[in-house]
Design an enzyme around this catalytic site. Structure first.
Site, PDB file in Angstrom:
ATOM      1  N   CYS A  82       0.795  -1.314  -0.097  1.00 32.14           N
ATOM      2  CA  CYS A  82      -0.032  -0.043   0.053  1.00 32.14           C
ATOM      3  C   CYS A  82       0.682   1.208   0.004  1.00 32.14           C
ATOM      4  O   CYS A  82       0.465   2.313  -0.713  1.00 32.14           O
ATOM      5  CB  CYS A  82      -0.981   0.184   1.215  1.00 32.14           C
ATOM      6  SG  CYS A  82      -0.232  -0.038   2.915  1.00 32.14           S
ATOM      7  N   HIS A 120      -2.614   0.771   6.973  1.00 33.38           N
ATOM      8  CA  HIS A 120      -3.020   0.916   5.640  1.00 33.38           C
ATOM      9  C   HIS A 120      -3.283   2.264   4.978  1.00 33.38           C
ATOM     10  O   HIS A 120      -3.688   2.838   5.661  1.00 33.38           O
ATOM     11  CB  HIS A 120      -4.293   0.075   5.162  1.00 33.38           C
ATOM     12  CG  HIS A 120      -4.602   0.148   3.946  1.00 33.38           C
ATOM     13  ND1 HIS A 120      -3.862  -0.400   2.802  1.00 33.38           N
ATOM     14  CD2 HIS A 120      -6.084   0.501   3.436  1.00 33.38           C
ATOM     15  CE1 HIS A 120      -4.546  -0.120   1.792  1.00 33.38           C
ATOM     16  NE2 HIS A 120      -5.777   0.319   2.166  1.00 33.38           N
ATOM     17  N   ASP A 137      -8.253   3.880  -3.161  1.00 31.99           N
ATOM     18  CA  ASP A 137      -7.756   2.566  -2.266  1.00 31.99           C
ATOM     19  C   ASP A 137      -6.862   1.734  -3.344  1.00 31.99           C
ATOM     20  O   ASP A 137      -7.200   0.646  -3.806  1.00 31.99           O
ATOM     21  CB  ASP A 137      -8.847   1.755  -1.459  1.00 31.99           C
ATOM     22  CG  ASP A 137      -7.876   0.810  -0.564  1.00 31.99           C
ATOM     23  OD1 ASP A 137      -6.808   1.056  -0.740  1.00 31.99           O
ATOM     24  OD2 ASP A 137      -8.442   0.131  -0.255  1.00 31.99           O
TER      25      ASP A 137
END
Length: 286
Positions: A82, A120, A137
């Site tokens: 991420c 995250h 995302d």
């Protein structure tokens, strides 16, 4: 009050090789900070760049400076997790004129009753042609294929289903929870607040994720490739393919199969030395 000059407040978009990045993700649309462009960029990035933690398993560090991210994810056509994906994507959005703010999510999927740190990375994004606030995302490895509004309700990215829920958190704070539909029905993926995160915050989380024995990414390879029609996951030597309707299949691999599967399924070509090191790393024996 103006922000300090510390570059950690920004995403270094001016230093991005924008042409090379857009070619890497296969984007040839309008280079403008619009809702349409944002949708096209999220879909292109999410489906072009895989999620992977192989550098950690190979005993290397995960630098987050833009030069390293461009070299790895763009020039060498590797993937990342991420923090890497979001760092590169944020630089591109900033360069194109979008409003970009980092956020952190606390992953709950697969955690059971354990409390994980908020490690995250995702992005809050605004456009020049719309008043809505969007969430992107691109670094979870499992979509969504679209930016989604900061508004409670269900939404789809292709045939994949998601739901954003608004809750009250500790001290009566605003808390958002993203759910996804899969083989086990509806499950919560992670929660997040709107507290802004900067490069230095991501550096701290990145250190934990890439070095701590409590991190899920320091013990075995974990690789994902997300497509509109299928989600492929390599977890150690287990290869899983999931589909939008919740069905899927699983098979076990021999360690010697990993380089071929990484290349053919995940579009990750390792050097011969790295392929040999991966197959003989301590995780195989643990």
């Amino acid at each position: 009050m103006s922000k300090p000059a510390d570059p950690a407040y920004h995403w270094n978009g001016a230093d991005l090789d924008l042409d090379a990045y857009l070619a890497r993700i296969g984007f040839d649309g309008e280079r403008a900070p619009t809702v349409r462009t944002l949708h096209e960029l999220v879909r292109a990035h999410t489906t072009a760049i895989p999620f992977e933690n192989l550098e950690i398993i190979l005993g290397r560090s995960i630098p987050l400076d833009l030069a390293t991210l461009q070299d790895k994810l763009v020039r060498r056509r590797r993937g990342g997790y991420c923090y890497e994906n979001v760092g590169l994507f944020a630089a591109a959005l900033e360069r194109l004129g979008f409003g970009v703010t980092g956020l952190s999510g606390r992953v709950s999927m697969g955690a059971g009753t354990a409390l994980r740190p908020a490690t995250h990375a995702l992005l809050r994004v605004t456009t020049a042609d719309d008043d809505r606030v969007w969430l992107c995302d691109v670094g979870f490895g499992a979509g969504p294929l679209v930016p989604f509004e900061l508004s409670a309700g269900e939404f789809t990215g292709g045939d994949w289903q998601f739901r954003l829920e608004s809750r009250r958190g500790e001290l009566d704070s605003d808390l958002w929870v993203l759910h996804q539909f899969g083989r086990d029905g509806w499950i919560d993926r992670y929660s997040f607040t709107l507290n802004p995160q900067y490069g230095i915050d991501y550096a701290v989380g990145n250190h934990f994720v890439s070095t701590s024995p409590r991190s899920p990414f320091t013990t075995r390879p974990f690789v994902q490739r997300f497509h509109p029609e299928a989600h492929h996951v390599l977890d150690g030597t287990t290869l899983v393919t999931e589909y939008p309707d919740g069905t899927g299949n699983t098979r076990e691999l021999e360690p010697t199969e990993l380089p071929k599967v990484l290349a053919e399924v995940f579009d990750i070509d390792l050097t011969e030395a790295d392929a040999a090191a991966l197959a003989n790393a301590p995780w195989i024996r643990d």
